[in-house]
Write an enzyme that holds these catalytic residues in place. Structure first.
Site, PDB file in Angstrom:
ATOM      1  N   LYS A 181      17.827  10.714  47.149  1.00  0.00           N
ATOM      2  CA  LYS A 181      17.314   9.657  46.431  1.00  0.00           C
ATOM      3  C   LYS A 181      16.195   9.293  47.371  1.00  0.00           C
ATOM      4  O   LYS A 181      16.407   8.907  48.755  1.00  0.00           O
ATOM      5  CB  LYS A 181      18.252   8.389  46.293  1.00  0.00           C
ATOM      6  CG  LYS A 181      17.792   7.307  45.511  1.00  0.00           C
ATOM      7  CD  LYS A 181      18.421   5.976  45.738  1.00  0.00           C
ATOM      8  CE  LYS A 181      17.930   5.166  46.939  1.00  0.00           C
ATOM      9  NZ  LYS A 181      16.568   4.819  46.852  1.00  0.00           N
ATOM     10  N   GLY A 233      17.062   5.278  57.519  1.00  0.00           N
ATOM     11  CA  GLY A 233      16.540   4.036  56.938  1.00  0.00           C
ATOM     12  C   GLY A 233      17.053   3.105  57.879  1.00  0.00           C
ATOM     13  O   GLY A 233      17.218   3.087  59.203  1.00  0.00           O
ATOM     14  N   SER A 234      17.090   1.699  57.565  1.00  0.00           N
ATOM     15  CA  SER A 234      17.127   0.733  58.472  1.00  0.00           C
ATOM     16  C   SER A 234      18.889   0.686  58.987  1.00  0.00           C
ATOM     17  O   SER A 234      19.764   1.159  58.484  1.00  0.00           O
ATOM     18  CB  SER A 234      17.081  -0.703  57.752  1.00  0.00           C
ATOM     19  OG  SER A 234      18.190  -0.736  56.823  1.00  0.00           O
ATOM     20  N   THR A 235      18.869  -0.060  60.152  1.00  0.00           N
ATOM     21  CA  THR A 235      20.075  -0.028  60.803  1.00  0.00           C
ATOM     22  C   THR A 235      21.193  -0.912  59.988  1.00  0.00           C
ATOM     23  O   THR A 235      22.407  -0.415  60.031  1.00  0.00           O
ATOM     24  CB  THR A 235      20.012  -0.492  62.457  1.00  0.00           C
ATOM     25  OG1 THR A 235      19.141   0.430  63.176  1.00  0.00           O
ATOM     26  CG2 THR A 235      21.335  -0.798  63.100  1.00  0.00           C
ATOM     27  N   GLU A 236      20.491  -1.925  59.353  1.00  0.00           N
ATOM     28  CA  GLU A 236      21.452  -2.736  58.719  1.00  0.00           C
ATOM     29  C   GLU A 236      22.134  -1.825  57.579  1.00  0.00           C
ATOM     30  O   GLU A 236      23.533  -2.094  57.313  1.00  0.00           O
ATOM     31  CB  GLU A 236      20.535  -3.626  58.231  1.00  0.00           C
ATOM     32  CG  GLU A 236      21.371  -4.719  57.337  1.00  0.00           C
ATOM     33  CD  GLU A 236      20.108  -5.876  56.684  1.00  0.00           C
ATOM     34  OE1 GLU A 236      18.975  -5.706  57.082  1.00  0.00           O
ATOM     35  OE2 GLU A 236      20.650  -6.588  55.715  1.00  0.00           O
ATOM     36  N   GLY A 238      22.315   1.394  57.431  1.00  0.00           N
ATOM     37  CA  GLY A 238      23.141   2.379  58.163  1.00  0.00           C
ATOM     38  C   GLY A 238      24.630   1.919  58.525  1.00  0.00           C
ATOM     39  O   GLY A 238      25.728   2.609  58.073  1.00  0.00           O
ATOM     40  N   GLU A 255      20.245   8.396  60.677  1.00  0.00           N
ATOM     41  CA  GLU A 255      18.990   8.292  61.528  1.00  0.00           C
ATOM     42  C   GLU A 255      18.342   6.851  61.252  1.00  0.00           C
ATOM     43  O   GLU A 255      17.950   6.437  60.045  1.00  0.00           O
ATOM     44  CB  GLU A 255      18.048   8.960  61.031  1.00  0.00           C
ATOM     45  CG  GLU A 255      18.237  10.527  61.074  1.00  0.00           C
ATOM     46  CD  GLU A 255      18.337  11.266  62.474  1.00  0.00           C
ATOM     47  OE1 GLU A 255      17.535  10.622  63.379  1.00  0.00           O
ATOM     48  OE2 GLU A 255      18.486  12.230  62.977  1.00  0.00           O
TER      49      GLU A 255
HETATM   50  P1  NAD Z   1      16.187   0.729  54.017  1.00  0.00           P
HETATM   51  O1  NAD Z   1      17.392   0.943  54.727  1.00  0.00           O
HETATM   52  O2  NAD Z   1      15.817  -0.650  53.502  1.00  0.00           O
HETATM   53  O3  NAD Z   1      16.178   1.708  52.700  1.00  0.00           O
HETATM   54  C1  NAD Z   1      16.281   3.129  53.098  1.00  0.00           C
HETATM   55  C2  NAD Z   1      17.155   3.883  51.725  1.00  0.00           C
HETATM   56  O4  NAD Z   1      18.243   3.441  51.650  1.00  0.00           O
HETATM   57  C3  NAD Z   1      16.268   3.564  50.672  1.00  0.00           C
HETATM   58  O5  NAD Z   1      16.082   4.788  49.922  1.00  0.00           O
HETATM   59  C4  NAD Z   1      17.132   2.423  50.057  1.00  0.00           C
HETATM   60  O6  NAD Z   1      16.852   2.444  48.320  1.00  0.00           O
HETATM   61  C5  NAD Z   1      18.461   2.748  50.191  1.00  0.00           C
HETATM   62  N1  NAD Z   1      19.448   2.002  50.360  1.00  0.00           N
HETATM   63  C6  NAD Z   1      19.289   0.429  50.445  1.00  0.00           C
HETATM   64  N2  NAD Z   1      20.487  -0.025  50.201  1.00  0.00           N
HETATM   65  C7  NAD Z   1      21.399   0.870  50.158  1.00  0.00           C
HETATM   66  C8  NAD Z   1      22.656   0.979  50.541  1.00  0.00           C
HETATM   67  N3  NAD Z   1      23.576  -0.044  50.210  1.00  0.00           N
HETATM   68  N4  NAD Z   1      23.582   2.106  50.222  1.00  0.00           N
HETATM   69  C9  NAD Z   1      22.660   3.213  50.108  1.00  0.00           C
HETATM   70  N5  NAD Z   1      21.462   3.294  50.391  1.00  0.00           N
HETATM   71  C10 NAD Z   1      20.889   2.183  50.305  1.00  0.00           C
HETATM   72  O7  NAD Z   1      14.971   1.157  55.082  1.00  0.00           O
HETATM   73  P2  NAD Z   1      13.482   1.089  54.633  1.00  0.00           P
HETATM   74  O8  NAD Z   1      12.890  -0.167  54.483  1.00  0.00           O
HETATM   75  O9  NAD Z   1      13.221   1.973  53.305  1.00  0.00           O
HETATM   76  O10 NAD Z   1      12.940   2.032  55.961  1.00  0.00           O
HETATM   77  C11 NAD Z   1      12.688   1.606  57.312  1.00  0.00           C
HETATM   78  C12 NAD Z   1      13.720   1.904  58.060  1.00  0.00           C
HETATM   79  O11 NAD Z   1      14.055   3.123  58.064  1.00  0.00           O
HETATM   80  C13 NAD Z   1      13.286   1.381  59.700  1.00  0.00           C
HETATM   81  O12 NAD Z   1      14.261   0.579  59.878  1.00  0.00           O
HETATM   82  C14 NAD Z   1      13.119   2.792  60.328  1.00  0.00           C
HETATM   83  O13 NAD Z   1      13.226   2.644  61.627  1.00  0.00           O
HETATM   84  C15 NAD Z   1      13.982   3.708  59.763  1.00  0.00           C
HETATM   85  N6  NAD Z   1      13.767   5.129  59.777  1.00  0.00           N
HETATM   86  C16 NAD Z   1      14.324   5.766  60.934  1.00  0.00           C
HETATM   87  C17 NAD Z   1      14.045   7.105  60.855  1.00  0.00           C
HETATM   88  C18 NAD Z   1      14.934   7.762  61.875  1.00  0.00           C
HETATM   89  O14 NAD Z   1      14.724   9.186  61.767  1.00  0.00           O
HETATM   90  N7  NAD Z   1      15.742   7.448  62.825  1.00  0.00           N
HETATM   91  C19 NAD Z   1      13.107   7.745  60.372  1.00  0.00           C
HETATM   92  C20 NAD Z   1      12.055   6.974  59.429  1.00  0.00           C
HETATM   93  C21 NAD Z   1      12.514   5.453  59.133  1.00  0.00           C
END
Ligand code: NAD
Length: 474
Positions: A181, A233-236, A238, A255
């Site tokens: 996704k 994605g975000s730590t929250e 994750g 990640e």
């Molecule tokens: P996000 O966590 O809001 O969303 C990431 C993805 O998760 C999106 O596809 C979203 O639709 C999905 N998502 C949201 N809630 C979910 C849930 N409860 N269960 C499953 N999936 C869910 O993050 P974002 O705002 O899209 O991205 C920014 C974040 O990503 C930043 O914190 C950044 O540091 C991190 N990031 C980390 C890396 C890494 O390799 N460590 C790389 C790129 C981005």
């Protein structure tokens, strides 16, 4: 005053063919979703680009079943040398269609074409080339050679195609099938990738692409038919995913976010360091998990570094992402712009000094000027929280030990940069910095042969290199 009028050099959007609406990619074909839909917009203009299906739990079920069937009947039985041919083919098609992919990425994401063209797309192709080479050599990986099964892969919006490649290439090389996704604000290159899978004659169901928001992601990672969850994605979010899959036998790699220190010693080549600082925080508008968002400068060169940094920031060109001269593009969404503004205002309230590069912000779209804060302390929220935008916090240090202590004073541990003329000092620092990646005299360099990943709240698991196979084998 500029010595001559500025002549824009825009890349033509005519090469991309954006359809008015998109379905889901399940079992090798585009199908209508059974849920609702949402719009994806161009963040530089706020123009609606397309209507996108929002996958429902029933769609997730369909896609997982298609992936399971493809896994059992075809993909897990296929010799690695045969799987490799598909990965090579996908890599070649990405390279052949690179201009189209780069333009589409810049339109949907807002990043400068210079970056999507020269960084995102070539490295995405390189990942497929690299993991194609592993597909028939898994017994030498050190992690076994048996695939896990069906992987649910959820990615963010900051590097849509590149994160897709980081996820799909190793999964397929190891013999897994996937349901991926993309983020809700950047679905278009993943949907074009689905067409590339068709063009490569990839067996139906090996790759399935579901569009949607957090609830679709949640339905994917909690689906009982999933063997592996890979999340960036975000730590929250994750942490929420880790809680949701706890107690199941699903394998998980996360990640997550970062708050990297970029550390400049007084013996560093200052002009190169300034380039590295700019690249570290203004690349991709600072929408980078490993962005060098905390600059630590040795006190003796602080004034010199700040003066040269402000001068360099003043030359950054902000504007149309499709203009080949653009350095800083649009913020990806209005929500992200609000988050950046709010945290920057906290910096003001905490007593830090804000300075922004002089530039005219376009009147439509989402924009934030390259900005730095001085007078920042370690306790300030702008020094502790991920801002995920073009905002740099500047702190100082006197000794290498103090630099290490300040750099490690964060809940994150994804990356760090060290600028010094002394190799021995760089190695001394790298030994002590708690970060998955330490760059020396450079920043934000990515290579498919090199593992990437975090410590502490930046997650666990590695992507890239031989280590990237571990998350997809048993
Ligand atoms: P996000 O966590 O809001 O969303 C990431 C993805 O998760 C999106 O596809 C979203 O639709 C999905 N998502 C949201 N809630 C979910 C849930 N409860 N269960 C499953 N999936 C869910 O993050 P974002 O705002 O899209 O991205 C920014 C974040 O990503 C930043 O914190 C950044 O540091 C991190 N990031 C980390 C890396 C890494 O390799 N460590 C790389 C790129 C981005």
């Amino acid at each position: 005053m500029e010595p001559f009028p500025y002549a824009p050099a825009p890349e033509s959007p005519a090469i991309v063919d954006i359809r008015p609406s998109y379905g889901l990619f399940v079992g090798g074909e585009f199908v209508d979703g059974r849920g609702t839909s949402f719009k994806t917009v161009n963040p530089a203009t706020e123009e609606v680009l397309a209507e996108i299906a929002e996958a429902s739990p029933a769609d997730v079920d369909r896609a997982v079943q298609a992936a399971r069937t493809a896994y059992d009947a075809v993909w897990s039985r296929m010799p690695g040398s045969e799987r490799a041919k598909y990965l090579f083919r996908i890599a070649r098609i990405i390279a052949e269609r690179s201009r189209e992919l780069a333009v589409l990425e810049s339109i949907d994401n807002g990043k400068p074409i210079r970056e999507s063209r020269d960084v995102d797309v070539p490295i995405a192709a390189a990942h497929f080339f690299y993991y194609a080479g592993w597909a028939d050599k898994l017994e030498h990986s050190g992690f076994g050679s048996t695939p896990l099964g069906v992987a649910a892969q959820v990615i963010p919006w900051n590097f849509p195609l590149l994160m897709l490649a980081w996820k799909i290439a190793p999964a397929l090389a190891c013999g897994n099938t996937v349901v991926l996704k993309p983020a809700e604000t950047t679905p278009l290159t993943a949907l074009l990738f689905a067409e590339i899978c068709q063009q490569a004659d990839l067996p139906p169901g090996v790759v399935n692409i579901l569009t949607g928001a957090g609830s679709t992601g949640q339905a994917m990672v909690t689906h009982p038919g999933i063997d592996k969850v890979a999340f960036t994605g975000s730590t929250e979010v994750g942490k929420a995913i880790a809680r949701a899959v706890a107690g199941t036998d699903k394998r998980v790699t996360l990640e997550l976010g970062g708050k990297a220190a970029n550390i400049v010693f007084d013996d560093a080549p200052i002009d190169q360091a300034v380039e590295g600082i700019v690249d570290g925080i203004f690349f991709n508008q600072g929408h980078v998990c490993c962005a060098g968002s905390r600059l630590l400068v040795q006190e003796s060169v602080y004034d010199d570094v700040l003066e040269r940094l402000k001068r360099r920031m003043s030359t950054l060109r902000l504007g149309d992402p499709l203009d080949k001269n653009t350095d800083v593009g649009a913020i990806n969404s209005s929500e992200q712009l609000l988050r950046i503004r709010a945290l920057a205002e906290v910096g003001d309230a905490e007593g830090a000094d804000r300075w922004s590069a002089p530039c005219d912000l376009p009147t439509s779209g989402f924009w934030f000027p390259p900005t730095l804060f001085t007078g920042v302390t370690q306790a300030h929220r702008i020094a502790r929280e991920e801002i995920f935008g073009p905002v740099l916090s500047v702190l100082t240090f006197r000794t290498p030990a103090e630099a290490v202590e300040k750099a490690n004073n964060t809940p994150y541990g994804l990356s760090a940069g060290v600028w010094s003329d002394k190799g021995s000092r760089i190695l001394w620092m790298a030994d002590r910095l708690k970060a998955g990646v330490v760059w020396s005299n450079t920043f934000n360099k990515f290579d498919p042969t090199s593992p990437f990943g975090g410590y502490k709240e930046s997650g666990y698991g590695r992507e890239g290199g031989r280590h990237g196979l571990e998350g997809y084998l048993r």
